[in-house]
Design an enzyme around this catalytic site. Structure first.
Site, PDB file in Angstrom:
ATOM      1  N   HIS A 157       0.831  -1.204   0.000  1.00 14.45           N
ATOM      2  CA  HIS A 157       0.000   0.000   0.000  1.00 14.45           C
ATOM      3  C   HIS A 157       0.867   1.256   0.000  1.00 14.45           C
ATOM      4  O   HIS A 157       0.720   2.127  -0.872  1.00 14.45           O
ATOM      5  CB  HIS A 157      -0.902  -0.036   1.237  1.00 14.45           C
ATOM      6  CG  HIS A 157      -1.869   1.093   1.353  1.00 14.45           C
ATOM      7  ND1 HIS A 157      -3.228   0.906   1.426  1.00 14.45           N
ATOM      8  CD2 HIS A 157      -1.686   2.446   1.440  1.00 14.45           C
ATOM      9  CE1 HIS A 157      -3.841   2.079   1.540  1.00 14.45           C
ATOM     10  NE2 HIS A 157      -2.916   3.031   1.563  1.00 14.45           N
ATOM     11  N   GLU A 158       1.764   1.352   0.981  1.00 18.09           N
ATOM     12  CA  GLU A 158       2.530   2.587   1.170  1.00 18.09           C
ATOM     13  C   GLU A 158       3.719   2.730   0.218  1.00 18.09           C
ATOM     14  O   GLU A 158       3.938   3.793  -0.355  1.00 18.09           O
ATOM     15  CB  GLU A 158       3.015   2.665   2.624  1.00 18.09           C
ATOM     16  CG  GLU A 158       1.912   2.651   3.671  1.00 18.09           C
ATOM     17  CD  GLU A 158       1.013   3.883   3.619  1.00 18.09           C
ATOM     18  OE1 GLU A 158       1.385   4.886   2.986  1.00 18.09           O
ATOM     19  OE2 GLU A 158      -0.083   3.826   4.218  1.00 18.09           O
TER      20      GLU A 158
ATOM     21  N   HIS B 157       1.847   4.057  -3.177  1.00 19.92           N
ATOM     22  CA  HIS B 157       2.013   5.506  -3.001  1.00 19.92           C
ATOM     23  C   HIS B 157       3.422   5.975  -3.366  1.00 19.92           C
ATOM     24  O   HIS B 157       3.585   6.943  -4.112  1.00 19.92           O
ATOM     25  CB  HIS B 157       1.719   5.891  -1.547  1.00 19.92           C
ATOM     26  CG  HIS B 157       0.280   5.765  -1.163  1.00 19.92           C
ATOM     27  ND1 HIS B 157      -0.766   6.002  -2.028  1.00 19.92           N
ATOM     28  CD2 HIS B 157      -0.304   5.434   0.032  1.00 19.92           C
ATOM     29  CE1 HIS B 157      -1.914   5.830  -1.398  1.00 19.92           C
ATOM     30  NE2 HIS B 157      -1.664   5.477  -0.144  1.00 19.92           N
TER      31      HIS B 157
ATOM     32  N   GLU C  75      -6.158   5.953  -3.580  1.00 22.70           N
ATOM     33  CA  GLU C  75      -6.404   5.186  -2.363  1.00 22.70           C
ATOM     34  C   GLU C  75      -7.132   3.874  -2.649  1.00 22.70           C
ATOM     35  O   GLU C  75      -6.953   2.887  -1.933  1.00 22.70           O
ATOM     36  CB  GLU C  75      -7.183   6.019  -1.347  1.00 22.70           C
ATOM     37  CG  GLU C  75      -6.402   7.204  -0.782  1.00 22.70           C
ATOM     38  CD  GLU C  75      -5.165   6.792   0.016  1.00 22.70           C
ATOM     39  OE1 GLU C  75      -4.943   5.596   0.227  1.00 22.70           O
ATOM     40  OE2 GLU C  75      -4.421   7.703   0.423  1.00 22.70           O
TER      41      GLU C  75
END
Length: 452
Positions: free
Chosen positions: A259-260, A264, A295
């Site tokens: 995710h991070e 991102h 997101e």
């Protein structure tokens, strides 16, 4: 220094750190890394025993030529092109990307500097004091939150409208988990596993960054002073990943890193190479807002390759925000008891939904947390039409802009995370997410998505 000690950086009301954005799979051979020489993954932590600890240097010299996208970090089959080392230096010879210029100061970007300032401003300064009063009152007291730099009412008003468009799906997702596991706590233990010690968190982050070819680029802080499970920001031009230790579970940690870092951080790096890397560039090319795509994509990657990819967290955040818009803090807390028994976990969800408010006896919410489920459902609806490698390569763009922008993109130095290498397997995982959450193509096709 390479690592911070985990204490939050000091911010004035005029200056905030820049946001990089806004973070499982079967064992198989690791992808061949592009030629990079990295040294040391820098770590920081509130615990002084771990503060400023730095892993020893390592280097990777293997390389692999590919056919139109050249990849830093991991390779995909697409045209040969020389791969320069990322720019920006730090001690011990590590060459790092210049993260201070990764993100546009775009007015429509959910993860722009302005958005991080909002998230910083709406974090109550007296959370622990009010938590103690709330628990002492047997959950009847409505907290009165205070803020160091309160936002103007008109700014809060922009984030105060909750939607019920996907409430049916959110409730069903959670009820399916409860039917299968009995309670959220049992679901968490069965699918997340045990909490990790700090040393094990360091180990898993190190292994993940090695796998992605970004070892030495990211400062990692461990803390429990965080409303979310993790966040990726830029502090002093260094990409900084902050992890909430009390939520770091052995079977969920890699999903958080996908995710991070894998979403991102890599999309931020890729964005820095594109003509739309600045606010002016985004406006010139007429880019849509990066959310809900950003997101939504990151949230899908959080559950990717899990044995049970139940979309519990996105569903509960969506549901909590909607109920917060109609209830007081105390009412919301008791309402969530249907899904979450643990009072400390319920408190955290309620604070997230009520942040920005002063008197939480009044109905009201901070609506950003609904973006996760919104983005997930939108991406799943169009999953057969989206080129996910290109969506990653183009940077901070909506999936709706991919076809229009691909002819303008600069694809020589993009990064594609390891879990997107095998597109057929990635597609299978998206189907599994649909299946486990009992989402059908017929259903998602008729969902009332808001047009931009």
């Amino acid at each position: 220094p390479l690592a911070r000690d985990g204490n939050s950086p000091k911010h004035s009301s005029y200056k905030c750190p820049k946001r990089v954005s806004t973070t499982r799979h079967r064992d198989r051979p690791l992808p061949t890394l592009a030629p990079l020489t990295m040294s040391g993954l820098a770590f920081g932590c509130r615990d002084s025993r771990h503060a400023q600890s730095v892993f020893s240097c390592f280097s990777t010299s293997s390389s692999k030529q590919t056919n139109s996208i050249t990849v830093l970090g991991s390779a995909i089959r697409l045209a040969p092109c020389p791969i320069p080392r990322p720019k920006n230096s730090c001690p011990a010879g590590t060459k790092l990307p210049q993260l201070s210029r990764v993100l546009p100061a775009a007015r429509d970007g959910e993860n722009s500097v302005k958005k991080l300032c909002i998230l910083t401003a709406i974090k109550p300064s007296n959370v622990e004091k009010e938590k103690a009063r709330f628990f002492k009152s047997e959950f009847k007291y409505n907290p009165q939150f205070e803020y160091s730099n309160p936002l103007p009412p008109q700014v809060l008003a922009k984030h105060s409208t909750a939607s019920d468009r996907f409430l049916t799906q959110a409730v069903r997702i959670m009820e399916l988990a409860l039917q299968k596991y009995g309670s959220y706590e049992k679901f968490e233990q069965a699918t997340g596993g045990n909490l990790l010690t700090k040393s094990r968190i360091w180990y898993h982050v190190k292994k993940y960054t090695e796998k992605e070819g970004c070892m030495g680029e990211i400062v990692v802080n461990l803390t429990d002073d965080l409303l979310s499970r993790a966040s990726m920001t830029v502090v002093n031009s260094r990409p900084t990943l902050t992890i909430k230790t009390s939520t770091a579970r052995e079977q969920w940690l890699e999903g958080m890193l996908r995710h991070e870092i894998g979403t991102h951080y890599f999309r931020g790096i890729n964005n820095s190479h594109q003509p739309w890397s600045s606010g002016g560039g985004r406006k010139k090319h007429g880019l849509r807002p990066i959310n809900p795509t950003e997101e939504g994509l990151a949230s899908i990657h959080s559950v990717l390759f899990r044995k049970d990819p139940t979309l519990w967290r996105a569903a509960l955040l969506y549901y909590t925000v909607y109920q917060a818009s109609r209830m007081s803090f105390s009412q919301l807390f008791h309402n969530l008891g249907r899904f979450v028994h643990d009072p400390n976990t319920r408190w955290d969800y309620c604070v997230r939904a009520k942040r920005g408010q002063t008197d939480t006896a009044l109905p009201g919410c901070f609506s950003k947390d609904q973006v996760y489920l919104d983005g997930i459902l939108k991406i799943l609806r169009h999953r057969d039409k989206i080129d996910f490698q290109l969506l990653m390569a183009l940077g901070k763009v909506s999936y709706e802009d991919v076809e229009r922008l691909k002819s303008l993109a600069l694809l020589e130095h993009v990064r594609i995370p390891h879990f997107l290498q095998d597109q057929a397997r990635y597609t299978e995982q998206l189907h599994k997410i649909m299946e486990v959450n009992q989402l059908t193509d017929e259903e998602v096709r008729v969902l009332p998505f808001r047009s931009l």
